[in-house]
Write a protein that holds these residues in place. Structure first.
Motif, PDB file in Angstrom:
ATOM      1  N   PHE B  11      23.300 -75.067 106.984  1.00  0.00           N
ATOM      2  CA  PHE B  11      22.497 -74.738 105.817  1.00  0.00           C
ATOM      3  C   PHE B  11      23.330 -74.672 104.554  1.00  0.00           C
ATOM      4  O   PHE B  11      22.942 -75.122 103.485  1.00  0.00           O
ATOM      5  N   ARG B  66      18.729 -72.789  81.606  1.00  0.00           N
ATOM      6  CA  ARG B  66      17.288 -72.725  81.844  1.00  0.00           C
ATOM      7  C   ARG B  66      16.638 -71.501  81.221  1.00  0.00           C
ATOM      8  O   ARG B  66      15.426 -71.419  81.099  1.00  0.00           O
ATOM      9  N   ASP B  94      10.263 -80.370  84.438  1.00  0.00           N
ATOM     10  CA  ASP B  94       9.574 -79.988  85.668  1.00  0.00           C
ATOM     11  C   ASP B  94       9.862 -81.033  86.732  1.00  0.00           C
ATOM     12  O   ASP B  94       9.791 -82.235  86.485  1.00  0.00           O
ATOM     13  N   LEU B  95      10.168 -80.554  87.902  1.00  0.00           N
ATOM     14  CA  LEU B  95      10.564 -81.453  88.992  1.00  0.00           C
ATOM     15  C   LEU B  95       9.460 -82.421  89.358  1.00  0.00           C
ATOM     16  O   LEU B  95       9.694 -83.610  89.592  1.00  0.00           O
ATOM     17  N   LYS B  96       8.229 -81.930  89.383  1.00  0.00           N
ATOM     18  CA  LYS B  96       7.100 -82.755  89.784  1.00  0.00           C
ATOM     19  C   LYS B  96       6.915 -83.894  88.778  1.00  0.00           C
ATOM     20  O   LYS B  96       6.741 -85.052  89.155  1.00  0.00           O
ATOM     21  N   ARG B  98       9.112 -85.156  86.801  1.00  0.00           N
ATOM     22  CA  ARG B  98      10.228 -86.086  86.932  1.00  0.00           C
ATOM     23  C   ARG B  98      10.004 -87.063  88.079  1.00  0.00           C
ATOM     24  O   ARG B  98      10.177 -88.279  87.930  1.00  0.00           O
ATOM     25  N   TRP B  99       9.600 -86.518  89.247  1.00  0.00           N
ATOM     26  CA  TRP B  99       9.375 -87.388  90.408  1.00  0.00           C
ATOM     27  C   TRP B  99       8.225 -88.345  90.179  1.00  0.00           C
ATOM     28  O   TRP B  99       8.272 -89.502  90.597  1.00  0.00           O
ATOM     29  N   LEU B 124      -1.671 -82.376  85.255  1.00  0.00           N
ATOM     30  CA  LEU B 124      -0.892 -81.565  86.208  1.00  0.00           C
ATOM     31  C   LEU B 124      -0.096 -80.491  85.502  1.00  0.00           C
ATOM     32  O   LEU B 124      -0.063 -79.332  85.879  1.00  0.00           O
ATOM     33  N   SER B 125       0.577 -80.916  84.423  1.00  0.00           N
ATOM     34  CA  SER B 125       1.516 -79.975  83.809  1.00  0.00           C
ATOM     35  C   SER B 125       0.790 -78.831  83.118  1.00  0.00           C
ATOM     36  O   SER B 125       1.380 -77.806  82.834  1.00  0.00           O
ATOM     37  N   GLU B 127      -1.666 -77.198  84.466  1.00  0.00           N
ATOM     38  CA  GLU B 127      -2.171 -76.240  85.456  1.00  0.00           C
ATOM     39  C   GLU B 127      -1.441 -74.917  85.384  1.00  0.00           C
ATOM     40  O   GLU B 127      -0.241 -74.868  85.190  1.00  0.00           O
ATOM     41  N   GLU B 128      -2.172 -73.848  85.582  1.00  0.00           N
ATOM     42  CA  GLU B 128      -1.577 -72.526  85.502  1.00  0.00           C
ATOM     43  C   GLU B 128      -1.320 -71.915  86.875  1.00  0.00           C
ATOM     44  O   GLU B 128      -0.412 -71.145  87.068  1.00  0.00           O
ATOM     45  N   THR B 129      -2.185 -72.243  87.839  1.00  0.00           N
ATOM     46  CA  THR B 129      -1.998 -71.627  89.172  1.00  0.00           C
ATOM     47  C   THR B 129      -1.901 -72.702  90.241  1.00  0.00           C
ATOM     48  O   THR B 129      -2.375 -73.795  90.059  1.00  0.00           O
TER      49      THR B 129
END
Lengths: 151, 129, 335
Positions: B11, B66, B94-96, B98-99, B124-125, B127-129
């Motif tokens: 790990f 950050r 945001d990772l999402k 970026r992908w 998408l970006s 969205e709050e929850t």
């Protein structure tokens, strides 16, 4: 024999707690649990339409679910005996406290037994968590109004 | 007992793995955009998509910076808005995002599809929850 | 009868005619396992609660005791029992089934010897001729009352003890041939060593054990070496060391022993050892009883120790006062 003499004997016989080993064990297990959490975050971002901001929710839910399974099968307390705070502090510890209390009180029925006692241990976490969140938000609101920080 | 330690070490080593930061602009080689973004020393990578009406930039901020994520995003947004006044500029870390941008660049989508994808990412970006 | 500050001498020879000890699955690897009468494989059955299981253990132990003593349950005059659960529910419910006149007693883990002392007093007075006395405890039932839910991951320190799941009962009758007799009983005083850690009860109970042992020795004009063994109930490994340090007599190191420290052998899973009302009852009424019967031991002092705390007193910041009751048993020459 007076109290002081007795206390001395007790101190002499008490086993020393190995602080460093305990801390290391807690660090490792807590770290592993958090690493698993991070991997879950990546998993949810990659394969589902969660963003970094929203992926925390299913991750927390999954971790609690895992803790629930481990508690139900009797493994969580074995991890805890090894890790101490390392397994109690992350959200898995919260899940364990709720589930173990729920299992315990099944004999008293579902409403008064399970429902009434489920948050016996986790209750103070919730109370003080909400209380401190309130005060932190209050302080931040005041600071923003003054203009020291921004949202 | 020994197995436990092997798993733990595994790990730890896996935790050290990470992707190298990329800098790319799509759909065309927009030199000005690249210059502006390269100048920013608060970010270490970026991927952007440009449309007729929108400019979507996903930036990568180093971990220690950050804390001032919001400020950095706003600064870059302001600079880009000066350069592209007739486009809607969105800057996100945001990772999402970026992908998703990476996927679009790989698929080499054009005009209408590109617009749709950009709108999806924007939704998408938000969205709050 | 000589009365001197808590010690009672029994002249009518109340004897332990027979004993019955039932234990749970965790106790099956105990060094004393061969002396236990029955080892039940499940801590509780499917549709039971742990408290009901505790009741079942008590009923079984009583049945075994009465059968081994060639007696009938209807002929027993008084049933004296104690356990650790609120309002003594398990023993109450067992008494419901036994239908014998019943005295419930509580002194935490010292309940076993308390019931034996009261039983001996009843025999001594001549007002009863057959007594069933003992105590029990049940691990899951005690954990959920005093500590945390069973599956909760609270790390136990090395000083913690494991409450046994066991029930031990004795049939007391006067002047039984070839049976160990109870010659003296010393009633404990509540002693507070100002210890407040419920996970280190050995330290809390040691002063009470010392007080009772000293009073017993003084009142019977004996020394430690007069006994084959002085066994405390559940001080645990660390508590026993503390008690030994509190005596200056060199003989203590061999003669002073603890049922809880030996109950689970060297298994560190159980940390400092066993505890519970069933611990002293199970060991005194199986292993020690056998040793007395076969002549290995001729004179023993059995000191059951109890911590008189409740979950409430601990939360309210109180210390843990403790008590220790003792009985002296002797084996006379075989008639």
């Amino acid at each position: 024999m007076d109290q002081k003499q007795f206390e001395d004997i007790v101190d002499k016989q008490n086993p020393k707690t190995p602080m460093f080993t305990n801390m290391l064990k807690a660090f490792l297990v807590g770290g592993i649990i958090c690493t698993i959490g991070q991997l879950l975050v990546f998993f949810y971002i990659r394969f589902f339409s969660f963003t970094e901001r929203t992926a925390a929710n299913p991750t927390a839910a999954t971790l609690v679910f895992i803790a629930m399974l481990l508690t139900g099968f009797g493994y969580y307390k074995k991890i805890s005996q090894f890790a101490g705070a390392g397994s109690a502090v992350p959200i898995t510890g919260f899940g364990n406290s709720v589930v173990s209390a729920a299992i315990e009180h099944k004999t008293e029925g579902y409403v008064l037994g399970v429902g009434g006692n489920m948050f016996k241990l986790a209750g103070s976490v919730i109370v003080f968590g909400v209380l401190s969140a309130f005060f932190v938000a209050l302080i931040k609101t005041i600071l923003v109004k003054i203009g020291v920080v921004s949202w | 007992m020994k197995n436990k330690w092997i798993v733990i070490l595994l790990f730890l080593t896996l935790g050290a793995c990470s992707d190298a930061s990329e800098r790319s602009v799509y759909p065309s080689q927009d030199v000005e955009l690249e210059k502006v973004l390269d100048e920013q020393d608060s970010i270490i990578g970026y991927k952007s998509l440009m449309d007729d009406n929108t400019l979507l930039v996903s930036i990568e901020i180093p971990t220690m910076k950050r804390f001032s994520k919001v400020k950095i995003e706003e600064n870059i947004k302001k600079e880009l808005e000066n350069q592209y006044p007739n486009k809607e500029v969105i800057v996100i870390d945001d990772l999402k995002v970026r992908w998703e941008i990476e996927k679009i660049i790989e698929k080499e989508q054009e005009s209408k599809e590109l617009t749709k994808s950009i709108e999806k990412i924007l939704a998408l970006s938000k969205e709050e929850t | 009868m000589v009365k001197a500050n808590g010690t009672i001498q029994f002249t009518e020879k109340p004897s332990i005619a027979s004993t019955g000890v039932t234990v749970g699955p965790m106790e099956k690897d105990s060094p004393f396992a061969s002396a236990f009468d029955e080892i039940l494989l499940l801590e509780k059955e499917k549709n039971e609660s742990y408290e009901e299981a505790n009741t079942r253990f008590i009923e079984k132990a009583c049945a075994i005791t009465v059968k081994k003593g060639h007696e009938k349950m209807e002929n027993i005059d008084v049933f004296i029992g104690g356990d650790l659960i609120n309002q003594l529910s398990p023993t109450n419910f067992a008494a419901r089934k036994l239908k014998i006149p019943y005295l419930g007693v509580f002194s935490a883990c010292a309940s076993s010897v308390e019931s034996l002392i009261i039983g001996s007093l009843l025999l001594e007075s001549g007002k009863a001729s057959s007594i069933l006395a003992g105590a029990s405890s049940h691990h899951p039932a005690v954990e959920r009352q005093f500590r945390y839910p069973l599956e909760y991951g609270a790390q136990k320190p090395k000083t913690a003890q494991w409450t046994v799941t066991a029930a031990g009962f004795a049939l007391l009758q006067k002047q039984v041939k070839n049976a160990p007799i109870i010659t003296h009983g010393t009633i404990g005083r509540v002693v507070d060593g100002k210890q407040a850690n419920p996970l280190h009860m050995g330290a809390a109970m040691a002063p009470a054990a010392r007080d009772t042992i000293e009073r017993h020795l003084t009142n019977t004009n004996s020394k430690v070496s007069d006994f084959d063994v002085i066994m405390t109930g559940d001080l645990g490994k660390i508590g026993l060391n503390i008690l030994k340090d509190m005596f200056t007599d060199e003989d203590c190191h061999v003669i002073l022993q603890d049922a809880g420290a030996q109950f689970y052998g060297e298994d560190t899973f159980f940390n400092a050892g066993a505890s519970g009302a069933g611990c002293s009852a199970a060991v005194f009424l199986s292993h020690i009883y056998n040793q007395l019967q076969n002549g290995t031991f001729k004179r023993v002092l059995l000191v059951a120790t109890g911590a008189l705390l409740s979950p409430l007193t601990f939360q309210q910041g109180e210390t843990i006062p403790c008590i220790a009751h003792a009985i002296e048993c002797r084996m006379e020459k075989r008639n």
